[in-house]
Design a protein around this motif. Structure first.
Motif, mmCIF file in Angstrom:
data_model
loop_
_atom_site.group_PDB
_atom_site.id
_atom_site.type_symbol
_atom_site.label_atom_id
_atom_site.label_comp_id
_atom_site.label_asym_id
_atom_site.label_seq_id
_atom_site.Cartn_x
_atom_site.Cartn_y
_atom_site.Cartn_z
ATOM 1 N N PHE A 163 -3.292 -14.221 12.724
ATOM 2 C CA PHE A 163 -4.401 -13.688 11.954
ATOM 3 C C PHE A 163 -3.954 -12.429 11.211
ATOM 4 N N LEU A 164 -4.280 -12.365 9.928
ATOM 5 C CA LEU A 164 -4.108 -11.166 9.110
ATOM 6 C C LEU A 164 -5.455 -10.908 8.446
ATOM 7 N N LEU A 165 -6.285 -10.123 9.102
ATOM 8 C CA LEU A 165 -7.683 -9.986 8.711
ATOM 9 C C LEU A 165 -7.917 -8.654 8.003
ATOM 10 N N SER A 166 -8.093 -8.729 6.690
ATOM 11 C CA SER A 166 -8.321 -7.536 5.860
ATOM 12 C C SER A 166 -7.241 -6.487 6.094
ATOM 13 N N ALA A 167 -6.020 -6.940 6.260
ATOM 14 C CA ALA A 167 -4.913 -6.038 6.570
ATOM 15 C C ALA A 167 -3.744 -6.165 5.603
ATOM 16 N N ALA A 168 -3.451 -7.385 5.157
ATOM 17 C CA ALA A 168 -2.218 -7.628 4.408
ATOM 18 C C ALA A 168 -2.187 -6.909 3.065
ATOM 19 N N HIS A 169 -3.355 -6.570 2.507
ATOM 20 C CA HIS A 169 -3.346 -5.861 1.213
ATOM 21 C C HIS A 169 -2.796 -4.451 1.332
ATOM 22 N N GLU A 170 -2.687 -3.938 2.563
ATOM 23 C CA GLU A 170 -2.093 -2.618 2.741
ATOM 24 C C GLU A 170 -0.586 -2.658 2.484
ATOM 25 N N ILE A 171 -0.007 -3.844 2.451
ATOM 26 C CA ILE A 171 1.379 -3.996 2.028
ATOM 27 C C ILE A 171 1.356 -4.054 0.510
ATOM 28 N N ARG A 172 1.670 -2.959 -0.142
ATOM 29 C CA ARG A 172 1.458 -2.852 -1.587
ATOM 30 C C ARG A 172 2.545 -3.558 -2.395
ATOM 31 N N SER A 173 3.724 -3.649 -1.861
ATOM 32 C CA SER A 173 4.835 -4.297 -2.566
ATOM 33 C C SER A 173 4.774 -5.806 -2.370
ATOM 34 N N ASN A 174 4.835 -6.568 -3.470
ATOM 35 C CA ASN A 174 4.847 -8.023 -3.362
ATOM 36 C C ASN A 174 6.104 -8.520 -2.655
ATOM 37 N N LEU A 175 7.230 -7.855 -2.900
ATOM 38 C CA LEU A 175 8.471 -8.238 -2.222
ATOM 39 C C LEU A 175 8.325 -8.057 -0.711
#
Length: 250
Positions: A163-175
């Motif tokens: 589960f990645l719940l409202s968290a993954a957008h904190e990784i700002r770099s697409n790479l």
């Protein structure tokens, strides 16, 4: 242990974690109003500006109340369509960016499964003021472990659900997103499933959060990084008009 959410907790979180936005907004509105009154500028323009400011300040709270307090997001009934099983032989990961409101609820939903919680927060890369404040008040699940987005400390092919719940957008770099999802792929079983829940940089979220919607990423961005991480079968469904659930497996 289950953590009961307080009434309007979603709204209170938005106010607390983004208080700088509201302070600056109210100060700017006060300054503009003072200038209009001092120079006797047209009141119609002042009213339009005030309405725009109030919309920008209040609409995120209204939408947050809907999504986080009244939509049933935290009771996880929206998971039924994925037919996830609960078994003592199952390993579930819940990975967050240092603010965890879901792990206790996930454990209640899957009491037989083993739940491991990871926190990928990196103070050098993940610098948003809101997440820094959120980390200070989070209720940490027992045995939560700090990890990097480049390494999940598990062997290959051992995880059933991530589960990645409202968290993954904190990784700002697409790479960095791609590298992280590749690592998720490595630890997942052949039929393991990854579930990402995110607001998107789209029209509904623009009307909800105005300029704040730039904190999120578009559907196109998510699909691209997921595909570049090696996944081809990607399903998306909307949980409210303001949140998307992406599910995929290797």
């Amino acid at each position: 242990m289950e953590l009961k959410r307080k009434k309007f907790q979603g709204v209170l979180n938005i106010l607390s974690f983004n208080r700088h936005f509201y302070i600056y907004g109210l100060l700017a509105l006060t300054l503009i109003t003072t200038l209009f009154l001092y120079f006797n500028w047209p009141l119609l323009i002042l009213k339009i500006i005030m309405l725009a400011f109030l919309y920008g300040l209040l609409m995120p709270l209204i939408i947050s109340a809907y999504v986080y307090d009244y939509s049933g997001y935290y009771n996880f009934n929206w998971l039924k369509k994925y037919n996830l099983k609960d078994s003592k032989n199952q390993l579930i990961l819940n990975i967050n960016a240092g603010f965890d409101e879901t792990s206790f609820s996930i454990k209640e939903k899957f009491p037989l499964s083993k739940l491991q919680v990871y926190d990928f927060y990196n103070s050098n890369n993940h610098t948003e003021p809101a997440i820094v404040r959120a980390r200070k008040v989070t209720n940490q699940y027992p045995n939560t472990k700090q990890i990097s987005t480049t390494k999940i400390p598990l062997k290959d092919n051992c995880v059933d659900v991530i589960f990645l719940l409202s968290a993954a957008h904190e990784i700002r770099s697409n790479l960095e997103k791609i590298q992280f999802l590749k690592e998720c792929d490595r630890v997942c079983k052949t039929n393991g499933k990854i579930i990402i829940v995110e607001h998107l940089r789209d029209i509904p979220n623009f009307f909800a959060f105005s300029i704040g919607f730039t904190h999120f990423f578009s559907k196109k961005t998510w699909i691209n990084v997921i595909k570049k991480a090696g996944f081809n079968t990607i399903l998306e469904h909307k949980f409210t008009p303001f949140m998307s659930v992406f599910s995929f497996n290797n």
